[in-house]
Each structure stands twice: as structure tokens, then as C-alpha cells.
Design an enzyme around this catalytic site. Structure first.
Site, PDB file in Angstrom:
ATOM      1  N   ARG A 249      10.404  40.247  58.410  1.00 21.29           N
ATOM      2  CA  ARG A 249      10.601  41.055  59.620  1.00 21.29           C
ATOM      3  C   ARG A 249       9.245  41.138  60.318  1.00 21.29           C
ATOM      4  O   ARG A 249       8.282  41.657  59.760  1.00 21.29           O
ATOM      5  CB  ARG A 249      11.135  42.443  59.258  1.00 21.29           C
ATOM      6  CG  ARG A 249      11.404  43.359  60.472  1.00 21.29           C
ATOM      7  CD  ARG A 249      12.131  44.615  60.019  1.00 21.29           C
ATOM      8  NE  ARG A 249      12.423  45.553  61.094  1.00 21.29           N
ATOM      9  CZ  ARG A 249      11.744  46.676  61.327  1.00 21.29           C
ATOM     10  NH1 ARG A 249      10.708  47.003  60.542  1.00 21.29           N
ATOM     11  NH2 ARG A 249      12.077  47.480  62.318  1.00 21.29           N
TER      12      ARG A 249
ATOM     13  N   ASN B  42      12.260  49.208  66.927  1.00 23.11           N
ATOM     14  CA  ASN B  42      11.933  49.881  65.678  1.00 23.11           C
ATOM     15  C   ASN B  42      12.071  51.392  65.816  1.00 23.11           C
ATOM     16  O   ASN B  42      11.572  51.993  66.774  1.00 23.11           O
ATOM     17  CB  ASN B  42      10.486  49.551  65.284  1.00 23.11           C
ATOM     18  CG  ASN B  42      10.089  50.199  63.970  1.00 23.11           C
ATOM     19  OD1 ASN B  42      10.579  49.822  62.907  1.00 23.11           O
ATOM     20  ND2 ASN B  42       9.204  51.190  64.030  1.00 23.11           N
ATOM     21  N   GLU B  43      12.771  52.022  64.867  1.00 21.63           N
ATOM     22  CA  GLU B  43      12.874  53.487  64.762  1.00 21.63           C
ATOM     23  C   GLU B  43      12.928  54.120  66.150  1.00 21.63           C
ATOM     24  O   GLU B  43      12.059  54.915  66.526  1.00 21.63           O
ATOM     25  CB  GLU B  43      11.698  54.021  63.949  1.00 21.63           C
ATOM     26  CG  GLU B  43      11.649  53.427  62.548  1.00 21.63           C
ATOM     27  CD  GLU B  43      10.457  53.863  61.716  1.00 21.63           C
ATOM     28  OE1 GLU B  43       9.648  54.685  62.208  1.00 21.63           O
ATOM     29  OE2 GLU B  43      10.325  53.388  60.570  1.00 21.63           O
TER      30      GLU B  43
ATOM     31  N   HIS C 283      15.822  53.044  57.324  1.00 20.75           N
ATOM     32  CA  HIS C 283      14.467  52.993  56.776  1.00 20.75           C
ATOM     33  C   HIS C 283      14.339  54.117  55.756  1.00 20.75           C
ATOM     34  O   HIS C 283      14.526  55.290  56.090  1.00 20.75           O
ATOM     35  CB  HIS C 283      13.427  53.153  57.879  1.00 20.75           C
ATOM     36  CG  HIS C 283      13.373  51.972  58.812  1.00 20.75           C
ATOM     37  ND1 HIS C 283      12.442  51.855  59.827  1.00 20.75           N
ATOM     38  CD2 HIS C 283      14.140  50.845  58.878  1.00 20.75           C
ATOM     39  CE1 HIS C 283      12.636  50.710  60.467  1.00 20.75           C
ATOM     40  NE2 HIS C 283      13.666  50.089  59.918  1.00 20.75           N
TER      41      HIS C 283
ATOM     42  N   TYR D 227      12.200  56.266  53.256  1.00 24.56           N
ATOM     43  CA  TYR D 227      10.913  56.761  52.782  1.00 24.56           C
ATOM     44  C   TYR D 227      11.160  58.087  52.059  1.00 24.56           C
ATOM     45  O   TYR D 227      12.089  58.182  51.264  1.00 24.56           O
ATOM     46  CB  TYR D 227       9.930  56.878  53.950  1.00 24.56           C
ATOM     47  CG  TYR D 227       9.489  55.526  54.490  1.00 24.56           C
ATOM     48  CD1 TYR D 227       8.536  54.758  53.831  1.00 24.56           C
ATOM     49  CD2 TYR D 227      10.041  55.007  55.663  1.00 24.56           C
ATOM     50  CE1 TYR D 227       8.140  53.513  54.314  1.00 24.56           C
ATOM     51  CE2 TYR D 227       9.653  53.772  56.159  1.00 24.56           C
ATOM     52  CZ  TYR D 227       8.699  53.025  55.476  1.00 24.56           C
ATOM     53  OH  TYR D 227       8.314  51.802  55.957  1.00 24.56           O
TER      54      TYR D 227
ATOM     55  N   GLU E 244      13.267  48.959  56.132  1.00 26.65           N
ATOM     56  CA  GLU E 244      11.927  49.333  55.683  1.00 26.65           C
ATOM     57  C   GLU E 244      12.067  50.281  54.504  1.00 26.65           C
ATOM     58  O   GLU E 244      13.013  51.072  54.437  1.00 26.65           O
ATOM     59  CB  GLU E 244      11.129  50.067  56.765  1.00 26.65           C
ATOM     60  CG  GLU E 244      10.588  49.233  57.876  1.00 26.65           C
ATOM     61  CD  GLU E 244       9.687  50.054  58.808  1.00 26.65           C
ATOM     62  OE1 GLU E 244       9.166  51.120  58.383  1.00 26.65           O
ATOM     63  OE2 GLU E 244       9.502  49.641  59.965  1.00 26.65           O
TER      64      GLU E 244
ATOM     65  N   TRP F 186       8.148  47.523  53.472  1.00 28.71           N
ATOM     66  CA  TRP F 186       7.003  47.703  54.380  1.00 28.71           C
ATOM     67  C   TRP F 186       5.758  47.904  53.534  1.00 28.71           C
ATOM     68  O   TRP F 186       5.694  48.811  52.737  1.00 28.71           O
ATOM     69  CB  TRP F 186       7.217  48.920  55.278  1.00 28.71           C
ATOM     70  CG  TRP F 186       6.087  49.078  56.257  1.00 28.71           C
ATOM     71  CD1 TRP F 186       4.864  49.649  56.029  1.00 28.71           C
ATOM     72  CD2 TRP F 186       6.068  48.625  57.617  1.00 28.71           C
ATOM     73  NE1 TRP F 186       4.081  49.576  57.148  1.00 28.71           N
ATOM     74  CE2 TRP F 186       4.797  48.956  58.134  1.00 28.71           C
ATOM     75  CE3 TRP F 186       6.982  47.963  58.419  1.00 28.71           C
ATOM     76  CZ2 TRP F 186       4.425  48.659  59.448  1.00 28.71           C
ATOM     77  CZ3 TRP F 186       6.610  47.681  59.725  1.00 28.71           C
ATOM     78  CH2 TRP F 186       5.348  48.023  60.235  1.00 28.71           C
TER      79      TRP F 186
END
Length: 464
Positions: free
Chosen positions: A78, A153-154, A220, A222, A249, A278
């Protein structure tokens, strides 16, 4: 809690959905495309992404990374691009695609400028991202076998995350109206983590908006996903509804507050879901970097876990058949049985309202200012962003300092080297963001811990 769209917005989306029902799912499916909840190649063979993110827009000279990422075992990369609103513009798309193809990697291209729109004032809209893709169309048309377009992105922060649905529908439809036949990828709001479940609860509306039925959703993962329960509950909802999903991610569990990466990759492997960690390098942070200074012979703990783990890239990646690889197994071959998921994983932290930002005094002449803002907060943890702006003259380096009054600590950072001595914190630029022209700005961010009070500290900025 899911934010509500206005009645007009709902009516528009409902009308669009009713019109689109009659469109054939196979219409305009070219190259990589969606079949059920799987990504398949043009020949119908299943393809499961196993790869990493590469920060190309900030490190355009690191072209050897494509070969190194492939040699490490990945089948997908990516690639971070800039639209020119905040970074870039990346006008080397044709060369990036060539590097991917030379190294037998499927290329996911993303515009990073949209990160945190609505909360980050410098961010681009999804519509602006689509305009960038239109400007690069000549490099993209004909590459549908090799390229996935991750529109932005995001694309929405934590402020009015509910706007994501209408903005994403409009972006997808504008891409199709302008003739793009590629597999499209769309990131979740809440800085990609979807803790308010806007993407989860509006997934079908977004998928229906694509006249080609060729969109994959991207989460994503986290610190919101720091438990196995949070990960499984979220993935269950998508699997049970047959929605295509990629983990676009994620990081690793350096501390208990971080994402449970081992559960994540095991679940992805069991469910046939793609994942993209990531990132290869460039964060100047062992929590986020898989290599030391882009050196493939120096894998960090994170790199070793992702590439060499039991469910990691080397053990599970299959090269795309367009390059001569063997097919990946179908995601439906071994679905994970599960009970109905809860509507909101109780283990996931919830960001709360953020304190007002603090700014350093305006400098005269050669100097800089810094603005500290908390962009997300949940019990025991928070995420912050610091914007550094040069004064009336160009600078070559900067240092931002502050002192916490309530016992907060910085746990990890990106785009700056951050050190702490007791309550005093010092952040210095990294190699790519120290030089700023007069009035220009850059940002760095970090995650932290807090207990009781999380007041915004006063900050100061010095430059040379």
C-alpha cells in the site's frame, strides 16, 4: 453511537440505492474485483492481500523498498501518495505502478491528504482526493489487474464521523462517473478505527452505491482493538453480512494498550481477510517501523512478528496469479463460526470530547510556533497532534517542548523524535520535516496515557 444523517441525506441515499439495485453486479468488473466478500483476479482466482504500507510520498528516493518488501515475502504494498493539498502532489504514479509490477506486487494506491478531515483543518476532502485520481487517470487506466485505488486515507476524524457515509458514496459514484473501473478501497472514519461504528452500520449503503459492485471496505486497527474480543466482534459483523473487508493498517502490541496483532493476523488468516501492516519504515519509531532506516536486514520486533510469525506474511502470502503465482484459498472455504456479534464491543476504548488546543507564542523573524491538540481520548489513553509552523523566515530544524501537569506520558510517536524526562517532553523533527519555508507547517502525532485529568499543556517551539 452512530451519528444520524439529515432527512434529506437519507432520502438521497435511499433513492440512489433503489436505482442501483437493478444494475448487474458483474457490470464493468475489470481486473481485480469483488466476488461475494472475496477479492478475486480477472481470472476468478481468489487473492488475499498480505503486505505492508510504504511511505512513498515522504521518501520518494526509497525505490529499492519495493524489491525489499517483495523479498521479505509480501504480495501487496500500500503506497502513500499526496494529492498536493497537504503532501505531494505525487505525479509519479506511473513509475510507482511500474515498480510494483517489476517486483510482482499488487499495488494499493492511497491519497494521504484526507487523513482526519473534519478534525484536522489541513486535511483534504474525499471529493478533492477524487479530483487527484482524475488528474492521474492516464497512468491508472489499463492497470486494473495490478492496482487498487484506496480513495482517501482515514478520510474523517472524530468530529461528525457520520458525514463519512454521504462523502464516501459521493466519492465512489464520482470515480465511476469518470470511468474508473478499478477495485476501490474505502477507509473507515474515526481516523480509520470506526469506534463509532459508522462504517460498520452503513456498509451496505456504501457498497450499494458502487454501480460496478467493486468496492472493498478497510478498517485500521490500532489501540481501539487492543483485545481479542474487540477484534473478533468487529470482524464477525462483516463476515456474517458477507461484506468485503481488508485490514488496511495496524500496528503491534508493544504494550497492553496497543492492538492485539497476534489475534488480528490469526483471525485474518482463518477468515481469508487481507492485511497490510503500517509501515515498512519512515516513522522513526520502533512501534511503527518494521525495519531500521529501510534496511531489510534489520527487521524490528514489529517486522519480525509480521513477516515471520506463524500467521505472518511469509507463512500465508500467495503471489497474484497475474504474476504467475498459485491461487490463494477462498475466504469462504473455512469460515469462522461465531455467535451473533454485540452491537458495540465493550472492550474497545471510546474517545471522548477533547480539550481545547494550546499554542506557543508567535515568533518574530526566524522561529516557529506549535499548536498542541488532543484528537482522540478514551479511558486511560489519548491521541494528540502538534502542528509546527515556521515564522517569517525559513528554518532547517525545530524543537517543541512542553511539561505535563497531570502525570500524562507519551507512549509512542510518529513524524518526530520524542523523549521524556519526568513530566518534561521534548519533540524534535525527523529527517524529512525539519526544513520549512517561511510560514509553512508540518505535523507530528503521538499516543499517550492519562489518569484523572488530561489537561492540554502549554507548548514552546524553537528553530534554527
Amino acid at each position: 453511537m452512530k451519528r444520524l444523517l439529515t432527512s434529506v441525506g437519507v432520502a438521497v441515499l435511499a433513492t440512489a440505492a433503489s436505482i442501483l439495485v437493478a444494475v448487474s453486479p458483474a457490470e464493468a468488473a475489470v481486473g481485480l474485483h469483488i466476488s461475494g466478500r472475496n477479492i478475486v483476479e480477472a481470472n476468478g482466482q481468489n487473492f488475499i492481500m498480505r503486505g505492508v504500507n510504504h511511505e512513498h510520498v515522504w521518501f520518494t528516493g526509497q525505490t529499492s523498498s519495493f524489491a525489499n518488501i517483495k523479498a521479505a515475502g509480501a504480495n501487496t504494498v500500500r503506497v502513500v501518495l499526496g494529492s498536493g493539498k497537504r503532501w505531494g502532489p505525487s505525479n509519479d504514479v506511473a513509475n510507482v505502478i511500474s515498480l510494483c509490477k517489476q517486483n510482482r506486487l499488487i499495488c494499493v494506491l492511497e491519497v494521504h491528504d484526507t487523513t482526519g478531515y473534519g478534525e484536522d483543518g489541513a486535511a483534504a476532502t474525499l471529493d478533492e482526493a477524487v479530483n487527484y485520481w482524475i488528474s492521474q487517470k492516464s497512468a491508472l487506466v489499463g492497470q486494473e489487474n495490478y492496482v487498487v485505488i484506496n480513495i482517501g486515507n482515514e478520510p474523517i476524524g472524530n468530529t461528525n464521523a457520520g458525514q463519512w457515509t454521504a462523502a464516501t458514496v459521493a466519492a465512489i459514484q464520482k470515480m465511476r462517473t469518470n470511468g474508473f473501473q478499478h477495485l476501490l478501497m474505502v477507509d473507515a472514519p474515526n481516523w480509520g478505527q470506526d469506534w463509532q461504528y459508522v462504517m460498520r452500520d452503513n456498509a451496505q449503503t456504501v457498497l450499494n452505491a458502487d454501480t460496478s459492485r467493486n468496492t472493498v471496505l478497510s478498517i485500521h486497527m490500532y489501540d481501539v482493538f487492543n483485545t481479542a474480543t474487540a477484534i473478533r466482534d468487529y470482524l464477525d459483523r462483516f463476515q456474517n453480512n458477507g461484506w468485503p473487508l481488508v485490514i488496511g493498517e495496524f500496528g503491534w502490541q508493544q504494550s497492553p494498550n496497543n492492538v492485539d496483532d497476534q489475534t488480528l493476523i490469526a483471525e485474518a488468516n482463518a477468515r481469508g481477510l487481507g492485511y497490510l501492516g503500517w509501515s515498512w519504515a519512515g516513522n522513526n519509531d520502533p512501534y511503527l517501523d518494521m525495519t531500521v532506516n529501510f534496511d531489510p536486514t534489520q527487521l524490528t520486533t514489529w517486522g519480525l512478528r509480521l513477516f515471520n510469525g506463524a500467521n505472518g506474511i511469509k507463512a500465508t502470502a500467495k503471489e497474484a496469479t497475474i504474476f504467475g503465482g498459485t491461487p490463494s484459498p477462498s475466504a469462504s472455504a473455512s469460515p469462522r463460526p461465531s455467535a451473533s456479534p454485540s452491537t458495540s464491543p465493550s472492550a474497545s476504548p471510546r474517545p471522548s470530547s477533547s480539550p481545547s488546543p494550546s499554542a506557543s507564542p508567535s515568533p518574530g523573524g526566524r522561529g516557529c510556533t506549535a499548536v498542541y491538540a488532543i484528537t482522540g481520548q478514551w479511558p486511560g489513553g489519548f491521541q494528540a497532534d502538534v502542528k509546527v509552523t515556521a515564522g517569517s523566515a525559513a528554518i532547517t530544524s525545530w524543537t517543541v517542548t512542553w511539561t505535563y501537569a497531570n502525570g500524562q506520558t507519551v507512549t509512542q510517536a510518529w513524524s518526530a523524535t520524542v523523549t521524556s524526562s519526568g513530566s518534561a517532553v521534548t519533540a524534535r523533527n525527523v529527517s524529512y520535516n525539519g526544513s520549512l519555508s517561511a510560514g509553512a507547517s508540518t505535523n507530528f502525532g503521538f499516543l499517550g496515557s492519562w489518569n484523572g485529568t488530561n489537561a492540554v499543556p502549554a507548548v514552546s517551539c524553537t528553530a534554527s
